[in-house]
Scaffold this motif. Structure first.
Motif, PDB file in Angstrom:
ATOM      1  N   VAL A  34       0.842  -1.202   0.000  1.00  0.00           N
ATOM      2  CA  VAL A  34       0.000   0.000   0.000  1.00  0.00           C
ATOM      3  C   VAL A  34       0.873   1.247   0.000  1.00  0.00           C
ATOM      4  O   VAL A  34       0.574   2.233  -0.679  1.00  0.00           O
ATOM      5  N   TYR A  35       1.979   1.207   0.742  1.00  0.00           N
ATOM      6  CA  TYR A  35       2.904   2.346   0.752  1.00  0.00           C
ATOM      7  C   TYR A  35       3.415   2.627  -0.667  1.00  0.00           C
ATOM      8  O   TYR A  35       3.544   3.786  -1.068  1.00  0.00           O
ATOM      9  N   VAL A  36       3.706   1.569  -1.413  1.00  0.00           N
ATOM     10  CA  VAL A  36       4.184   1.729  -2.792  1.00  0.00           C
ATOM     11  C   VAL A  36       3.099   2.407  -3.638  1.00  0.00           C
ATOM     12  O   VAL A  36       3.386   3.317  -4.416  1.00  0.00           O
TER      13      VAL A  36
ATOM     14  N   GLU B  39      13.304   1.941  -4.015  1.00  0.00           N
ATOM     15  CA  GLU B  39      13.810   1.484  -2.717  1.00  0.00           C
ATOM     16  C   GLU B  39      12.904   2.047  -1.637  1.00  0.00           C
ATOM     17  O   GLU B  39      12.540   3.221  -1.675  1.00  0.00           O
ATOM     18  N   TYR B  40      12.574   1.203  -0.664  1.00  0.00           N
ATOM     19  CA  TYR B  40      11.698   1.617   0.429  1.00  0.00           C
ATOM     20  C   TYR B  40      12.280   1.123   1.748  1.00  0.00           C
ATOM     21  O   TYR B  40      12.623  -0.051   1.873  1.00  0.00           O
ATOM     22  N   ASP B  41      12.384   2.010   2.703  1.00  0.00           N
ATOM     23  CA  ASP B  41      12.792   1.657   4.055  1.00  0.00           C
ATOM     24  C   ASP B  41      11.557   1.790   4.935  1.00  0.00           C
ATOM     25  O   ASP B  41      11.080   2.901   5.179  1.00  0.00           O
TER      26      ASP B  41
ATOM     27  N   GLU C 120       8.787  10.505   1.930  1.00  0.00           N
ATOM     28  CA  GLU C 120       8.837  10.334   3.373  1.00  0.00           C
ATOM     29  C   GLU C 120       7.403  10.316   3.898  1.00  0.00           C
ATOM     30  O   GLU C 120       6.632  11.231   3.624  1.00  0.00           O
ATOM     31  N   LEU C 121       7.062   9.246   4.632  1.00  0.00           N
ATOM     32  CA  LEU C 121       5.742   9.092   5.221  1.00  0.00           C
ATOM     33  C   LEU C 121       5.840   9.350   6.719  1.00  0.00           C
ATOM     34  O   LEU C 121       6.659   8.744   7.405  1.00  0.00           O
ATOM     35  N   LYS C 122       4.990  10.257   7.195  1.00  0.00           N
ATOM     36  CA  LYS C 122       5.006  10.631   8.612  1.00  0.00           C
ATOM     37  C   LYS C 122       3.631  10.445   9.239  1.00  0.00           C
ATOM     38  O   LYS C 122       2.617  10.620   8.572  1.00  0.00           O
TER      39      LYS C 122
ATOM     40  N   GLY D 240      11.444   6.500   0.981  1.00  0.00           N
ATOM     41  CA  GLY D 240      11.585   5.823  -0.297  1.00  0.00           C
ATOM     42  C   GLY D 240      12.350   6.667  -1.292  1.00  0.00           C
ATOM     43  O   GLY D 240      12.507   7.881  -1.120  1.00  0.00           O
ATOM     44  N   ARG D 241      12.813   5.986  -2.323  1.00  0.00           N
ATOM     45  CA  ARG D 241      13.564   6.654  -3.395  1.00  0.00           C
ATOM     46  C   ARG D 241      13.299   5.922  -4.700  1.00  0.00           C
ATOM     47  O   ARG D 241      13.309   4.690  -4.742  1.00  0.00           O
TER      48      ARG D 241
END
Length: 145
Positions: free
Chosen positions: A30-32, A66-68, A99-101, A112-113
């Motif tokens: 979902v973040y993607v 890329e996702y952290d 950036e998710l906050k 992510g990048r």
């Protein structure tokens, strides 16, 4: 809010029941999808939308993502997803960051990048960015420190 870079383009989000996985948090996929949503919203706010891409027969396609995933988000939490264009070679490639906050306390949940490459939509092959892309996108580039 303390962001990774200044002046993010932001999108307010809130995980819904369909976004929650068996671990009772927002599924990483979902973040993607949210990153794609905020990237399009940012591009459209700058004046380049899918019809413009089609007219120019060019698109910025993701070559690498890329996702952290730092912390989970939960059902109903108010979130803010920020994005920036952070690099361009002026020819084929660009970089976009995310950036998710969590809105309540400003804690970062994900970074992510994307490495983007300009393609000709009709063939899928790499092509130089049209002048319209450069004029619009390069004016908002934020350089990493």
């Amino acid at each position: 809010m303390d962001w990774q870079f200044t002046q993010p383009f932001t999108l307010a989000l809130q995980p819904q029941a369909a976004d929650i996985d068996g671990l009772n948090h927002t599924n990483n996929a979902v973040y993607v999808q949210w990153c794609e949503r905020v990237a399009w919203a940012h591009s459209e706010s700058l004046g380049l939308s899918l019809p413009d891409y089609q007219r120019l027969d060019r698109a910025m396609a993701i070559r690498r993502g890329e996702y952290d995933y730092l912390l989970p988000s939960l059902l109903g939490e108010e979130l803010l997803l920020g994005t920036w264009l952070t690099g361009s070679d002026g020819k084929l490639a660009m970089e976009r960051r995310f950036e998710l906050k969590r809105a309540a306390d400003g804690v970062t949940l994900m970074r992510g990048r994307w490495e983007l490459i300009c393609i000709e939509m009709s063939s899928g092959r790499p092509r130089r960015m049209p002048a319209e892309f450069l004029q619009v996108y390069e004016q908002v580039l934020v350089r990493p420190a």
